[in-house]
Design an enzyme around this catalytic site. Structure first.
Site, short mmCIF file in Angstrom:
data_model
loop_
_atom_site.label_atom_id
_atom_site.label_comp_id
_atom_site.label_asym_id
_atom_site.label_seq_id
_atom_site.Cartn_x
_atom_site.Cartn_y
_atom_site.Cartn_z
N HIS A 27 -41.59 -58.25 0.87
CA HIS A 27 -40.87 -56.98 0.69
C HIS A 27 -40.88 -56.54 -0.77
O HIS A 27 -41.13 -55.39 -1.08
CB HIS A 27 -39.43 -57.10 1.21
CG HIS A 27 -39.34 -57.34 2.68
ND1 HIS A 27 -39.24 -58.60 3.21
CD2 HIS A 27 -39.36 -56.49 3.73
CE1 HIS A 27 -39.20 -58.52 4.54
NE2 HIS A 27 -39.26 -57.25 4.88
N ASP A 49 -36.91 -43.77 9.90
CA ASP A 49 -37.94 -44.49 9.12
C ASP A 49 -37.92 -45.99 9.34
O ASP A 49 -38.97 -46.65 9.25
CB ASP A 49 -37.92 -44.11 7.63
CG ASP A 49 -36.60 -44.36 6.94
OD1 ASP A 49 -35.73 -45.03 7.52
OD2 ASP A 49 -36.45 -43.91 5.79
N GLU A 91 -40.71 -50.64 11.68
CA GLU A 91 -40.81 -51.84 12.53
C GLU A 91 -41.88 -51.67 13.60
O GLU A 91 -42.65 -52.60 13.86
CB GLU A 91 -39.44 -52.17 13.16
CG GLU A 91 -38.30 -52.39 12.17
CD GLU A 91 -38.61 -53.44 11.10
OE1 GLU A 91 -39.53 -54.25 11.29
OE2 GLU A 91 -37.93 -53.42 10.05
ZN LIG Z 1 -41.18 -54.72 7.41
#
Ligand SMILES: [Zn+2]
Length: 244
Positions: A231, A137, A142
């Site tokens: 994030h 994952d 990425e």
């Molecule tokens: Zn990322």
């Protein structure tokens, strides 16, 4: 002098093909070497490189196929490429068959992985908090950044950056869901195959708050840290996708 070629194969031992030169008179040996020719990790659609713990791409060498970490990056990037081809009829990240370059062993002890706009880089981590970040994952996440860069004009900061991050998570979840035997945890947890530190995964798309991320726009992070919470705030769109 006799030249003796042997093969060493087995589950408990590294494969090898020792060549030993033996003196025909007294049986002594003063020359031996391993003739196993490792195949470099280079294919038509992707390559795996070994950064050897450094950060300079110009110093990287093509990874050996016996390098388990580089091999994982290569195999898992292949899974993602296959999924983009099958599910989205897309050939590589830019849609035109560009060779995907995976750089393993990036910077000693580096606990992260990233897309830099052209190539993929993976740290080996420290072995304590995490193992090498070359798991399905994370590689999918990425590589998906590369796809998103090519199809959307999402500035990688603040709310658009959080959407960039969440879209990478969504592609990664879809790619894991397509793998045989995938469980709900495989799909919605990110990083569960390498993350040793509590709670055993890096993010949870089904429960972003459990890893300290945000799941509601009115309580999102509005600081300038993490490029404006790219994030931390990705959980909002990740959970939205989970609830669809
Ligand atoms: Zn990322």
């Amino acid at each position: 002098m006799w030249r003796v070629q042997m093969e060493q194969m087995g589950e408990q031992t590294e494969p090898a093909m020792p060549i030993v030169f033996v003196d025909a008179k007294d049986g002594s040996s003063n020359l031996r070497y391993d003739d196993l020719q490792h195949v470099a990790l280079k294919g038509d659609d992707q390559e795996a490189w070994d950064m050897k713990g450094g950060t300079r791409y110009s110093s990287a060498v093509l990874a050996d196929s016996a390098d388990a970490t580089a091999n994982d990056a290569y195999v898992h990037a292949g899974l993602s490429l296959d999924d983009f081809a099958v599910a989205h009829n897309r050939d590589s990240f830019e849609g035109g068959g560009a060779v995907v370059k995976n750089y393993a062993h990036h910077e000693r002890g580096y606990v992260n992985a990233f897309w830099n706009g052209g190539v993929l880089s993976y740290g080996d981590a420290d072995g304590a908090r995490s193992g090498p970040l070359v798991i399905p994952d994370i590689v999918a996440h990425e590589l998906s950044h590369g796809v998103i860069d090519c199809i959307a004009d999402l500035v990688y900061a603040n709310e658009s950056g959080a959407l960039h991050e969440a879209t990478s998570e969504i592609f990664a979840a879809a790619i894991e869901a397509a793998q045989p035997g995938a469980t709900a945890d495989d799909i919605w947890h990110i990083g569960e195959d390498c993350w040793n530190a509590s709670p055993g995964y890096r993010r949870d798309m089904a429960d972003p708050v459990s890893t300290g991320d945000h799941d509601y726009s009115l309580t999102r992070d509005t600081s300038t840290s993490d490029s404006g919470g790219v994030h931390w705030n990705s959980g909002i769109a990740s959970l939205f996708f989970r609830l669809l």
